[in-house]
Design a protein around this motif. Structure first.
Motif, PDB file in Angstrom:
ATOM      1  N   ARG A 101      15.964 -41.802  18.880  1.00 51.23           N
ATOM      2  CA  ARG A 101      17.425 -43.138  17.621  1.00 51.23           C
ATOM      3  C   ARG A 101      16.245 -44.109  17.746  1.00 51.23           C
ATOM      4  O   ARG A 101      15.044 -43.871  18.019  1.00 51.23           O
ATOM      5  CB  ARG A 101      18.007 -43.778  19.025  1.00 51.23           C
ATOM      6  N   LEU A 102      16.717 -45.002  16.343  1.00 53.04           N
ATOM      7  CA  LEU A 102      15.399 -45.605  15.755  1.00 53.04           C
ATOM      8  C   LEU A 102      16.098 -46.940  16.086  1.00 53.04           C
ATOM      9  O   LEU A 102      16.910 -46.896  15.257  1.00 53.04           O
ATOM     10  CB  LEU A 102      14.551 -45.218  14.626  1.00 53.04           C
ATOM     11  N   ASP A 103      15.619 -48.179  16.728  1.00 51.75           N
ATOM     12  CA  ASP A 103      16.034 -48.863  16.844  1.00 51.75           C
ATOM     13  C   ASP A 103      14.651 -50.285  15.981  1.00 51.75           C
ATOM     14  O   ASP A 103      13.647 -49.754  16.253  1.00 51.75           O
ATOM     15  CB  ASP A 103      15.884 -49.626  17.909  1.00 51.75           C
ATOM     16  N   ILE A 104      15.705 -50.987  15.476  1.00 53.28           N
ATOM     17  CA  ILE A 104      14.807 -52.183  14.444  1.00 53.28           C
ATOM     18  C   ILE A 104      15.269 -53.682  15.010  1.00 53.28           C
ATOM     19  O   ILE A 104      16.196 -53.416  14.851  1.00 53.28           O
ATOM     20  CB  ILE A 104      15.016 -51.775  12.795  1.00 53.28           C
ATOM     21  N   ASP A 105      14.397 -54.409  14.882  1.00 54.76           N
ATOM     22  CA  ASP A 105      14.405 -55.719  14.966  1.00 54.76           C
ATOM     23  C   ASP A 105      13.978 -55.981  14.273  1.00 54.76           C
ATOM     24  O   ASP A 105      12.412 -56.580  13.974  1.00 54.76           O
ATOM     25  CB  ASP A 105      13.511 -55.857  15.897  1.00 54.76           C
ATOM     26  N   ALA A 106      14.552 -56.830  12.767  1.00 49.89           N
ATOM     27  CA  ALA A 106      14.683 -58.076  12.395  1.00 49.89           C
ATOM     28  C   ALA A 106      14.065 -59.269  12.609  1.00 49.89           C
ATOM     29  O   ALA A 106      15.613 -59.674  12.574  1.00 49.89           O
ATOM     30  CB  ALA A 106      15.094 -57.779  11.214  1.00 49.89           C
ATOM     31  N   LYS A 107      13.553 -60.164  12.178  1.00 53.82           N
ATOM     32  CA  LYS A 107      13.435 -61.875  12.437  1.00 53.82           C
ATOM     33  C   LYS A 107      13.843 -62.089  11.579  1.00 53.82           C
ATOM     34  O   LYS A 107      15.128 -63.664  11.190  1.00 53.82           O
ATOM     35  CB  LYS A 107      11.875 -62.367  12.576  1.00 53.82           C
ATOM     36  N   VAL A 108      14.292 -61.933  10.265  1.00 57.47           N
ATOM     37  CA  VAL A 108      15.415 -62.634   9.229  1.00 57.47           C
ATOM     38  C   VAL A 108      16.362 -61.698   8.448  1.00 57.47           C
ATOM     39  O   VAL A 108      15.966 -60.285   8.834  1.00 57.47           O
ATOM     40  CB  VAL A 108      14.183 -63.069   7.963  1.00 57.47           C
ATOM     41  N   PRO A 109      17.339 -62.422   7.988  1.00 58.46           N
ATOM     42  CA  PRO A 109      18.371 -61.514   7.407  1.00 58.46           C
ATOM     43  C   PRO A 109      17.814 -60.651   6.090  1.00 58.46           C
ATOM     44  O   PRO A 109      16.639 -61.009   5.627  1.00 58.46           O
ATOM     45  CB  PRO A 109      19.567 -62.571   6.394  1.00 58.46           C
ATOM     46  N   PRO A 110      18.253 -59.562   5.674  1.00 56.97           N
ATOM     47  CA  PRO A 110      17.557 -58.635   4.488  1.00 56.97           C
ATOM     48  C   PRO A 110      17.580 -59.852   3.207  1.00 56.97           C
ATOM     49  O   PRO A 110      19.083 -60.514   3.361  1.00 56.97           O
ATOM     50  CB  PRO A 110      18.250 -57.661   4.384  1.00 56.97           C
ATOM     51  N   ALA A 111      16.812 -59.148   2.440  1.00 50.82           N
ATOM     52  CA  ALA A 111      16.673 -60.092   0.964  1.00 50.82           C
ATOM     53  C   ALA A 111      16.976 -61.475   1.361  1.00 50.82           C
ATOM     54  O   ALA A 111      17.220 -62.296   0.455  1.00 50.82           O
ATOM     55  CB  ALA A 111      18.824 -59.673   0.099  1.00 50.82           C
ATOM     56  N   SER A 112      15.869 -61.822   1.834  1.00 56.96           N
ATOM     57  CA  SER A 112      15.133 -63.365   1.938  1.00 56.96           C
ATOM     58  C   SER A 112      14.084 -63.637   1.605  1.00 56.96           C
ATOM     59  O   SER A 112      13.918 -65.038   1.503  1.00 56.96           O
ATOM     60  CB  SER A 112      14.760 -63.213   3.518  1.00 56.96           C
ATOM     61  N   GLY A 113      13.574 -62.966   0.602  1.00 54.82           N
ATOM     62  CA  GLY A 113      12.379 -63.125  -0.400  1.00 54.82           C
ATOM     63  C   GLY A 113      11.036 -63.327   0.501  1.00 54.82           C
ATOM     64  O   GLY A 113       9.428 -63.617   0.175  1.00 54.82           O
ATOM     65  N   LEU A 114      11.055 -62.394   2.364  1.00 56.09           N
ATOM     66  CA  LEU A 114       9.736 -62.505   2.377  1.00 56.09           C
ATOM     67  C   LEU A 114       9.475 -60.756   3.540  1.00 56.09           C
ATOM     68  O   LEU A 114       9.024 -60.962   4.172  1.00 56.09           O
ATOM     69  CB  LEU A 114      10.792 -63.175   3.665  1.00 56.09           C
ATOM     70  N   GLY A 115       9.955 -60.157   2.526  1.00 56.70           N
ATOM     71  CA  GLY A 115       9.375 -59.209   2.961  1.00 56.70           C
ATOM     72  C   GLY A 115       9.960 -57.939   3.507  1.00 56.70           C
ATOM     73  O   GLY A 115       9.378 -57.134   4.034  1.00 56.70           O
ATOM     74  N   ALA A 116      11.418 -58.349   4.087  1.00 54.65           N
ATOM     75  CA  ALA A 116      11.478 -57.676   5.110  1.00 54.65           C
ATOM     76  C   ALA A 116      11.320 -56.046   5.196  1.00 54.65           C
ATOM     77  O   ALA A 116      11.936 -55.668   5.794  1.00 54.65           O
ATOM     78  CB  ALA A 116      12.970 -57.703   5.372  1.00 54.65           C
ATOM     79  N   SER A 117      12.189 -55.609   4.180  1.00 57.85           N
ATOM     80  CA  SER A 117      11.886 -54.235   3.795  1.00 57.85           C
ATOM     81  C   SER A 117      10.803 -53.896   3.354  1.00 57.85           C
ATOM     82  O   SER A 117      11.083 -52.490   4.209  1.00 57.85           O
ATOM     83  CB  SER A 117      13.234 -54.541   2.139  1.00 57.85           C
ATOM     84  N   ALA A 118      10.000 -54.491   2.743  1.00 54.26           N
ATOM     85  CA  ALA A 118       8.484 -53.458   3.268  1.00 54.26           C
ATOM     86  C   ALA A 118       8.404 -53.729   4.817  1.00 54.26           C
ATOM     87  O   ALA A 118       7.878 -52.656   5.033  1.00 54.26           O
ATOM     88  CB  ALA A 118       7.118 -54.085   2.475  1.00 54.26           C
ATOM     89  N   ALA A 119       8.680 -54.521   5.127  1.00 51.42           N
ATOM     90  CA  ALA A 119       7.873 -54.487   6.420  1.00 51.42           C
ATOM     91  C   ALA A 119       8.598 -53.562   7.664  1.00 51.42           C
ATOM     92  O   ALA A 119       8.291 -52.531   8.005  1.00 51.42           O
ATOM     93  CB  ALA A 119       8.207 -55.782   6.874  1.00 51.42           C
ATOM     94  N   LEU A 120      10.235 -53.711   7.260  1.00 50.13           N
ATOM     95  CA  LEU A 120      10.663 -52.543   7.230  1.00 50.13           C
ATOM     96  C   LEU A 120      10.660 -51.052   7.858  1.00 50.13           C
ATOM     97  O   LEU A 120      10.464 -50.142   8.507  1.00 50.13           O
ATOM     98  CB  LEU A 120      12.535 -52.914   7.305  1.00 50.13           C
ATOM     99  N   ALA A 121       9.825 -50.674   6.103  1.00 54.95           N
ATOM    100  CA  ALA A 121       9.181 -49.655   6.057  1.00 54.95           C
ATOM    101  C   ALA A 121       7.727 -49.418   7.244  1.00 54.95           C
ATOM    102  O   ALA A 121       8.246 -48.009   6.813  1.00 54.95           O
ATOM    103  CB  ALA A 121       9.206 -49.118   3.961  1.00 54.95           C
ATOM    104  N   VAL A 122       7.464 -50.208   6.786  1.00 59.42           N
ATOM    105  CA  VAL A 122       5.664 -49.714   7.642  1.00 59.42           C
ATOM    106  C   VAL A 122       6.263 -49.964   8.405  1.00 59.42           C
ATOM    107  O   VAL A 122       5.672 -48.900   9.561  1.00 59.42           O
ATOM    108  CB  VAL A 122       5.344 -51.294   6.914  1.00 59.42           C
ATOM    109  N   ALA A 123       7.127 -51.145   9.709  1.00 58.56           N
ATOM    110  CA  ALA A 123       7.146 -50.585  10.954  1.00 58.56           C
ATOM    111  C   ALA A 123       7.878 -49.483  11.204  1.00 58.56           C
ATOM    112  O   ALA A 123       7.343 -48.804  12.172  1.00 58.56           O
ATOM    113  CB  ALA A 123       7.688 -51.797  11.183  1.00 58.56           C
ATOM    114  N   THR A 124       9.088 -48.995  10.389  1.00 57.18           N
ATOM    115  CA  THR A 124       9.666 -47.650  10.675  1.00 57.18           C
ATOM    116  C   THR A 124       8.340 -45.827  11.153  1.00 57.18           C
ATOM    117  O   THR A 124       8.547 -45.714  11.536  1.00 57.18           O
ATOM    118  CB  THR A 124      10.897 -47.427  10.269  1.00 57.18           C
ATOM    119  N   THR A 125       7.248 -46.473  10.010  1.00 53.95           N
ATOM    120  CA  THR A 125       6.975 -44.960   9.947  1.00 53.95           C
ATOM    121  C   THR A 125       5.527 -45.259  10.700  1.00 53.95           C
ATOM    122  O   THR A 125       5.114 -44.351  11.624  1.00 53.95           O
ATOM    123  CB  THR A 125       6.253 -45.703   8.034  1.00 53.95           C
ATOM    124  N   ARG A 126       5.720 -46.875  11.237  1.00 51.76           N
ATOM    125  CA  ARG A 126       4.617 -46.899  12.672  1.00 51.76           C
ATOM    126  C   ARG A 126       4.885 -45.812  13.677  1.00 51.76           C
ATOM    127  O   ARG A 126       4.616 -45.147  14.130  1.00 51.76           O
ATOM    128  CB  ARG A 126       4.195 -47.810  12.600  1.00 51.76           C
TER     129      ARG A 126
END
Ligand code: PMV
Length: 323
Positions: A101-126
């Motif tokens: 089970r993968l749990d992800i915790d994001a500090k901003v909503p998606p598509a906020s222009g703050l790089g959340a999708s790339a951060a999600l990919a990096v945190a998930t990969t790690r």
């Protein structure tokens, strides 16, 4: 990439990873222009997204509580981008879509222009790499996150995944397949305010629109991108000399160029109006625009900027760049 051989088989993992985090980012200068070879400058916002993996029985689950996302079985045929991103990471790591089970915790909503999708990919990969005992270099992580960004945005410059992985304040340039970036050392950290416009900005659509517009009017767009290149170069000097008034003026100039590109919007202009009323000299949208976020500086303790923005419905937070 160093993968333990036992991992290539049908191995059950009976342990959990710790939380792994990745940076979001603000682009200070050069969004959109960076797609056409202009050097951009961006700074990391640490800890934007965290991810953790826990062993469970059955198909892989993904939960992002603060985005209201619950996936109970990853599916390659799904129209959900998140499914495809997770499956891409799993295939890069040679893992099956089951048993965790993968749990992800994001500090901003998606598509906020703050790089959340790339951060999600990096945190998930790690997190998945730690869970499976797969040792990845930072370059491996950045490469995988770039592939995820390609799924999300078509032909991204790569600035988001690079900041998400390496952090810091970076100057970044792409010419075709040739990518170069280097860290900028700031004499002192820089505090700015980030406000969310509340409107989602869809990077792939906005980048595609600019590409079409540029094809129709190459001279007009060429001039705007060359003005942004000059602003970005001057911005690097202002950052290196901690010249905040000059930095603020350059942010305002970059915003004018972004308006000419047609990527500002009503909500962003509302934030900019409030910032102007509170004596902010430098403010601009950050990221692809058409929504997303606004950055503002310099800040002053006497300003009521944060509360005025909050009253108007724009959530905001301070970010310290280069600290
Ligand atoms: O909106 P974001 O955070 O994905 O940033 C996009 C930045 C662009 O320059 C518009 C596109 C890119 O790939 O660099």
């Amino acid at each position: 990439m160093n993968k333990p051989s036992s991992f290539l088989g049908d191995v059950e993992f009976d342990h959990r990873s710790t939380w792994h985090s990745a940076n979001g980012k603000v682009i200070l200068f050069g969004e959109h222009a960076v797609v056409y070879g202009v050097e951009a400058v961006a700074a990391a916002i640490p800890g934007m997204v965290r991810a953790k993996v826990t062993s469970i029985q059955g198909p892989a689950e993904v939960h992002i509580a603060n985005w209201g996302v619950e996936i109970n079985a990853l599916d390659l045929g799904s129209s959900s981008l998140l499914d495809r991103v997770c499956l891409l990471i799993l295939s890069e790591l040679n893992l099956k879509a089951s048993g965790f089970r993968l749990d992800i915790d994001a500090k901003v909503p998606p598509a906020s222009g703050l790089g959340a999708s790339a951060a999600l990919a990096v945190a998930t990969t790690r997190a998945l790499a730690e869970y499976s005992g797969c040792s990845l270099s930072e370059e491996d992580i950045n490469r995988i996150a770039y592939k995820c960004e390609q799924l999300a945005h078509g032909s991204p410059s790569g600035i988001d995944n690079t900041l998400a992985t390496f952090g810091g304040v970076l100057r970044f340039k792409r010419n075709g397949d040739d990518v170069s970036y280097s860290a900028l050392t700031l004499p002192k950290s820089i505090e700015l305010l980030v406000a969310l416009s509340g409107k989602k900005g869809f990077t792939a659509q906005t980048v595609a629109r600019i590409r079409e517009a540029k094809a129709k009017e190459p001279n007009k767009y060429g001039k705007i991108f060359s003005a942004i290149a000059d602003i970005s170069a001057a911005g690097i000097n202002a950052l290196q000399s901690h010249d905040l008034p000059q930095l603020a003026d350059l942010l305002a100039l970059n915003q004018q160029c972004l308006r000419q590109l047609g990527v500002s919007c009503t909500e962003i202009e509302q934030v900019l109006t409030i910032a102007g009323r509170q004596g902010i000299r430098g403010a601009k949208l950050t990221g692809s625009g058409d929504g997303g976020a606004v950055i503002m500086l310099p800040l002053d303790k006497t300003q009521r900027l944060e509360s005025e923005l909050a009253v108007a419905g724009f959530s905001n937070f301070r970010a310290s760049l280069g600290s």
